[in-house]
Design an enzyme around this catalytic site. Structure first.
Site, PDB file in Angstrom:
ATOM      1  N   HIS A 196       0.828  -1.197   0.000  1.00 21.10           N
ATOM      2  CA  HIS A 196       0.000   0.000   0.000  1.00 21.10           C
ATOM      3  C   HIS A 196       0.869   1.257   0.000  1.00 21.10           C
ATOM      4  O   HIS A 196       0.564   2.250  -0.668  1.00 21.10           O
ATOM      5  CB  HIS A 196      -0.908  -0.048   1.231  1.00 21.10           C
ATOM      6  CG  HIS A 196      -2.028   0.924   1.159  1.00 21.10           C
ATOM      7  ND1 HIS A 196      -2.452   1.636   2.230  1.00 21.10           N
ATOM      8  CD2 HIS A 196      -2.808   1.316   0.134  1.00 21.10           C
ATOM      9  CE1 HIS A 196      -3.440   2.426   1.863  1.00 21.10           C
ATOM     10  NE2 HIS A 196      -3.684   2.248   0.600  1.00 21.10           N
ATOM     11  N   CYS A 508      -9.788  -2.330 -10.377  1.00 19.93           N
ATOM     12  CA  CYS A 508      -9.247  -1.162  -9.656  1.00 19.93           C
ATOM     13  C   CYS A 508      -7.863  -1.439  -9.077  1.00 19.93           C
ATOM     14  O   CYS A 508      -7.289  -0.588  -8.419  1.00 19.93           O
ATOM     15  CB  CYS A 508     -10.201  -0.708  -8.565  1.00 19.93           C
ATOM     16  SG  CYS A 508     -10.402  -1.921  -7.268  1.00 19.93           S
TER      17      CYS A 508
HETATM   18  C1  PEP Z   1      -6.322  -4.486  -4.725  1.00 20.64           C
HETATM   19  O1  PEP Z   1      -6.109  -5.336  -3.871  1.00 20.64           O
HETATM   20  O2  PEP Z   1      -6.113  -4.661  -5.942  1.00 20.64           O
HETATM   21  C2  PEP Z   1      -6.867  -3.175  -4.356  1.00 20.64           C
HETATM   22  C3  PEP Z   1      -7.243  -2.286  -5.259  1.00 20.64           C
HETATM   23  O3  PEP Z   1      -6.925  -2.867  -3.044  1.00 20.64           O
HETATM   24  P1  PEP Z   1      -5.660  -2.472  -2.128  1.00 20.64           P
HETATM   25  O4  PEP Z   1      -4.486  -2.266  -3.028  1.00 20.64           O
HETATM   26  O5  PEP Z   1      -6.064  -1.256  -1.404  1.00 20.64           O
HETATM   27  O6  PEP Z   1      -5.527  -3.683  -1.260  1.00 20.64           O
END
Ligand code: PEP
Ligand code: MG
Length: 580
Positions: A196, A508
């Site tokens: 993240h 996403c």
């Molecule tokens: C993902 O896991 O692809 C996502 C968009 O969520 P995060 O990166 O916040 O876990």
């Protein structure tokens, strides 16, 4: 002498600057002797810090409530007891009086002496308590310093324009502080490129290299470095030629980025006239602004962890303001608000009490929200209230079972009803989508789809779980393959489930924001892409110049051949997926 250290580049940018080393997680603890007249006031400082720490813990306990689970409550209670224990607090006060030393110093000494005693007793139970003791001492130290995050400590200068910050590890919360201080570049010893923190660095366009082993030992405070995010290199003490070369490269990459901006105004249609939509991923206020500048159709993923990362749990009102601001910033375009996805690498400290032995496989995302329902209700009420001000969609993270969706929808309905009784009319049709990011959800996506209004594929986690590679672990990042045949099969399955039930499918995860993999998604039938605002221009160029038909043929051929590496697929899509 010049030296090059290597790691993994997470942003393609280049940064030049001077090294500032940040010893991980340490507060700069002042140590000084007191005048005789200052002793009482210092003792009072300890008492006040302990009181604030206790209020903080009881606030968390209240929020965790009955639904928080035995372990979390027990741990919080244990921390409160340790905090009040005369062996810690009173003895620290005694040290202040006897040695006339300041509160921080006395507390550190007393904490250390208790740790030593615990160690000597060689008792298994006390060994476990050592960690709790350390956390409690840390909490009081932070209260004394009035610094909720380590980065607010005096170690970090206020302006970092020409600074390359070197740290063991950085959290997303640290990054928000650093970006406000305009840090030039970041180097960490640990952390993977899909963590993240790394995603946030990309979104904020901060050049960053992770996984530079022993960087803190090898780099000296104040020395000159060039950070090359593309190659994951840190060049130490570059000579004039090298420095000039990189300055030119930096300028030309800025020119290239500004040239790419012209794609933003083109219609979102592929070369063979298939339409697609681009959405933004945003969490910090500045990212919403950038999303608008990039001309996105709305927010496909509003991560809400940011609100929970400054060491305090936000109440309903604070969250309501944040969601309303996001809607206002987006001027009537839809905002998909993801409920708290704490866990894994994004756990606020107070919820860290629910951290199990393996956070990525633990109580994270919707699992955590369903087990701390008071917290979840606050968030749902805040989202629903904001929905009266603009188009909102709710997104549920980390689904594993259909039952979780049913439970979440039930809570949403309850919150809607209670708001209705308070006079607020919430749209009963407000869309509720789910993130498909565990293998279980992807394999069972046809059933999941029956309970959802839209599907959102979180490829970052899906890759982590399907390929069994920890997003945070640089040592296994070589296995990262965004076009692994197993993953491609699961993605195809999600698209098919959406088509079958006539549900919108959005991607996403970072795959949607990479111009190479966006073509692969296009070939799989995806037409909605959500990405950090910085990626919109490059992805749009790639899609505008692509032939959806040709991409589809290439991907179908890849699937039917089976078992090949994804690298060939991406190269073929780049070379042959465009219009002729
Ligand atoms: C993902 O896991 O692809 C996502 C968009 O969520 P995060 O990166 O916040 O876990
Ligand atoms: Mg995820």
């Amino acid at each position: 002498m010049s030296l090059t250290l290597t790691g993994i580049g997470v942003t393609t940018g280049i940064a030049l600057g001077k090294v500032h080393r940040l010893t991980p997680g340490e507060l700069a603890l002042p140590e000084y002797h007191l005048e005789a007249g200052a002793v009482d006031a210092e003792v009072e400082r300890i008492r006040r810090a302990v009181k604030r720490g206790d209020e903080f813990l009881s606030g968390v306990l209240e929020r965790v409530g009955q639904s928080g689970g035995e372990t979390a409550r027990e741990l919080l209670e244990a921390h409160r007891l340790i905090m009040q224990d005369p062996l810690l607090m009173e003895s620290a006060c005694d040290r202040v009086r006897e040695h006339r030393i300041n509160a921080e110093w006395a507390l550190a000494q007393q904490g250390e002496s208790l740790q030593e005693e615990f160690r000597r007793l060689d008792d298994e139970y006390l060994a476990l308590r050592r960690e709790d003791l350390e956390q409690v001492v840390n909490l009081i130290q932070r209260e004394l310093a009035e610094q909720p995050s380590a980065l607010f400590s005096t170690q970090v200068p206020h302006r970092l324009d020409d600074t390359i910050l070197v740290a063991g590890e950085l959290t997303p919360a640290d990054l928000t502080v650093l970006s406000q201080r305009r840090v030039a570049g970041l180097v960490t010893e640990h952390g993977g490129p899909w963590s993240h923190t790394a995603i946030l660095a990309r979104s904020l366009e901060i050049p960053m290299v992770v996984g530079v082993h022993h960087a803190l030992e090898l780099l000296t405070e104040g020395e000159s470095v060039v950070l090359d995010g593309h190659y994951g290199a840190v060049l130490v003490n570059p000579d004039d030629n090298l420095r000039r070369h990189y300055s030119e490269k930096q300028a030309s990459s800025r020119r290239h980025r500004s040239e790419m901006q012209r794609f933003l105004s083109l219609p979102s249609r592929t070369a063979d006239d298939k339409s697609f939509s681009l959405f933004g991923n945003a969490e910090l206020p500045i990212e919403f602004e950038r999303c608008m500048q990039a001309g996105v159709s709305g927010i496909g993923l509003m991560r809400t962890e940011y609100l929970f990362l400054d060491g305090r749990l936000p109440d309903e009102e604070t969250q309501y303001r944040a969601y309303s601001n996001a809607l206002r910033a987006m001027g009537g375009r839809p905002v998909t608000i993801r409920t708290l996805d704490a866990g894994g690498d994004k756990l606020p400290d107070e919820l860290a009490l629910t951290r199990g032995p393996n956070p990525a496989l633990g109580l994270r995302g919707l699992r955590l929200s369903l087990s701390v329902t008071d917290l979840f209700r606050d968030q749902l009420r805040a989202i629903l209230r904001a929905s009266t001000e603009g188009p909102v969609r709710i997104l549920l993270p980390m689904l594993t079972t259909v039952e979780e969706i049913v439970q979440a929808r039930q809570l949403i309905a309850e919150c809607r009803e209670s708001l209705r009784s308070e006079g607020l009319n919430i749209d009963p049709e407000l869309p509720v989508g789910g993130m498909i990011e565990t293998p279980a959800a992807a394999l069972d996506v046809h059933n999941m789809a029956t309970e959802l209004d839209f599907l959102s594929i979180g490829t970052n986690d899906l890759i982590q779980y399907v390929l069994a590679i920890d997003r945070q672990d640089e040592l296994v990042s070589y296995l990262y393959d965004p076009a692994h045949p197993g993953l491609v099969e699961l993605l195809a399955r999600c698209v098919e489930a959406g088509r079958e039930r006539n549900l919108e499918v959005v991607v996403c995860g970072e795959l949607a924001g990479d111009e190479r993999t966006a073509r692969m998604l296009l070939g799989l039938g995806v037409s909605r892409f959500s990405m950090p605002p910085t990626q919109v221009a490059a992805v749009k160029k790639s899609l505008v110049e692509a032939s959806a038909d040709r991409c589809r043929r290439i991907v179908t051929q890849f699937q039917s051949r089976g078992g090949r590496s994804g690298t060939d697929l991406l190269e073929q899509l780049r070379d042959e997926g465009g219009a002729r």
